[in-house]
Design a protein around this motif. Structure first.
Motif, mmCIF file in Angstrom:
data_model
loop_
_atom_site.group_PDB
_atom_site.id
_atom_site.type_symbol
_atom_site.label_atom_id
_atom_site.label_comp_id
_atom_site.label_asym_id
_atom_site.label_seq_id
_atom_site.Cartn_x
_atom_site.Cartn_y
_atom_site.Cartn_z
ATOM 1 N N UNK A 51 0.849 -1.272 -0.002
ATOM 2 C CA UNK A 51 0.038 -0.031 0.121
ATOM 3 C C UNK A 51 0.621 1.387 0.035
ATOM 4 N N UNK A 52 2.168 1.229 -0.369
ATOM 5 C CA UNK A 52 2.941 2.327 -0.393
ATOM 6 C C UNK A 52 3.512 2.607 -1.958
ATOM 7 N N UNK A 53 3.963 3.866 -2.175
ATOM 8 C CA UNK A 53 4.813 3.978 -3.461
ATOM 9 C C UNK A 53 5.732 4.876 -3.060
ATOM 10 N N UNK A 54 6.967 4.565 -4.006
ATOM 11 C CA UNK A 54 8.025 5.530 -3.814
ATOM 12 C C UNK A 54 7.934 6.827 -4.612
ATOM 13 N N UNK A 55 8.185 7.756 -3.681
ATOM 14 C CA UNK A 55 7.713 8.998 -4.103
ATOM 15 C C UNK A 55 9.239 9.989 -4.503
ATOM 16 N N UNK A 56 10.379 9.554 -3.948
ATOM 17 C CA UNK A 56 11.538 10.076 -4.197
ATOM 18 C C UNK A 56 12.668 8.845 -4.749
ATOM 19 N N UNK A 57 13.675 9.456 -5.100
ATOM 20 C CA UNK A 57 14.747 8.402 -5.519
ATOM 21 C C UNK A 57 15.171 7.203 -4.401
ATOM 22 N N UNK A 58 15.310 6.381 -5.103
ATOM 23 C CA UNK A 58 16.163 5.354 -4.158
ATOM 24 C C UNK A 58 17.467 5.137 -4.685
ATOM 25 N N UNK A 59 18.229 5.294 -3.471
ATOM 26 C CA UNK A 59 19.878 5.414 -3.933
ATOM 27 C C UNK A 59 20.370 4.135 -3.280
ATOM 28 N N UNK A 60 21.256 3.348 -4.206
ATOM 29 C CA UNK A 60 21.631 2.092 -3.891
ATOM 30 C C UNK A 60 23.177 2.099 -3.734
ATOM 31 N N UNK A 61 23.701 1.447 -2.878
ATOM 32 C CA UNK A 61 25.300 1.412 -2.984
ATOM 33 C C UNK A 61 25.906 -0.045 -3.454
ATOM 34 N N UNK A 62 26.731 -0.248 -4.477
ATOM 35 C CA UNK A 62 26.999 -1.493 -4.682
ATOM 36 C C UNK A 62 28.408 -2.067 -3.488
ATOM 37 N N UNK A 63 27.836 -3.043 -2.871
ATOM 38 C CA UNK A 63 28.878 -3.246 -1.911
ATOM 39 C C UNK A 63 30.247 -4.049 -2.382
ATOM 40 N N UNK A 64 30.442 -4.473 -3.314
ATOM 41 C CA UNK A 64 31.553 -4.841 -3.917
ATOM 42 C C UNK A 64 32.443 -3.602 -4.577
ATOM 43 N N UNK A 65 31.798 -2.846 -5.275
ATOM 44 C CA UNK A 65 32.506 -1.424 -5.653
ATOM 45 C C UNK A 65 32.693 -0.371 -4.979
ATOM 46 N N UNK A 66 31.528 0.006 -4.179
ATOM 47 C CA UNK A 66 31.319 1.074 -3.259
ATOM 48 C C UNK A 66 30.783 2.124 -4.293
#
Length: 70
Positions: A51-66
């Motif tokens: 019942x939710x939606x993403x309204x802002x950007x999602x930031x992800x960090x690659x654990x292997x490369x940083x």
């Protein structure tokens, strides 16, 4: 510079080795980007199911490369 078994510089092998490493890195980067896209898509599906939606950007960090994807 990579050296041959006699200890002399081997520019041909060195050049080929660099090209191979660049190609491997490019393939890994493409695979990382594809996995990141899939992860974001799945996360959005999960949020929507609850019942939710993403309204802002999602930031992800690659654990292997940083590397951080925004």
């Amino acid at each position: 510079m990579i050296k041959n078994e006699e200890g002399y510089a081997d520019p041909t092998y060195d050049g080929a080795y660099k090209i191979i490493r660049q190609e491997e890195k490019r393939k890994q980067d493409e695979a990382d980007a594809a996995r990141m896209d899939k992860a974001i898509h799945k996360a959005r599906e999960i949020f929507k199911a609850y019942g939710f939606e993403v309204v802002e950007r999602i930031a992800l960090k690659n654990i292997r490369t940083g590397k951080i994807y925004r």
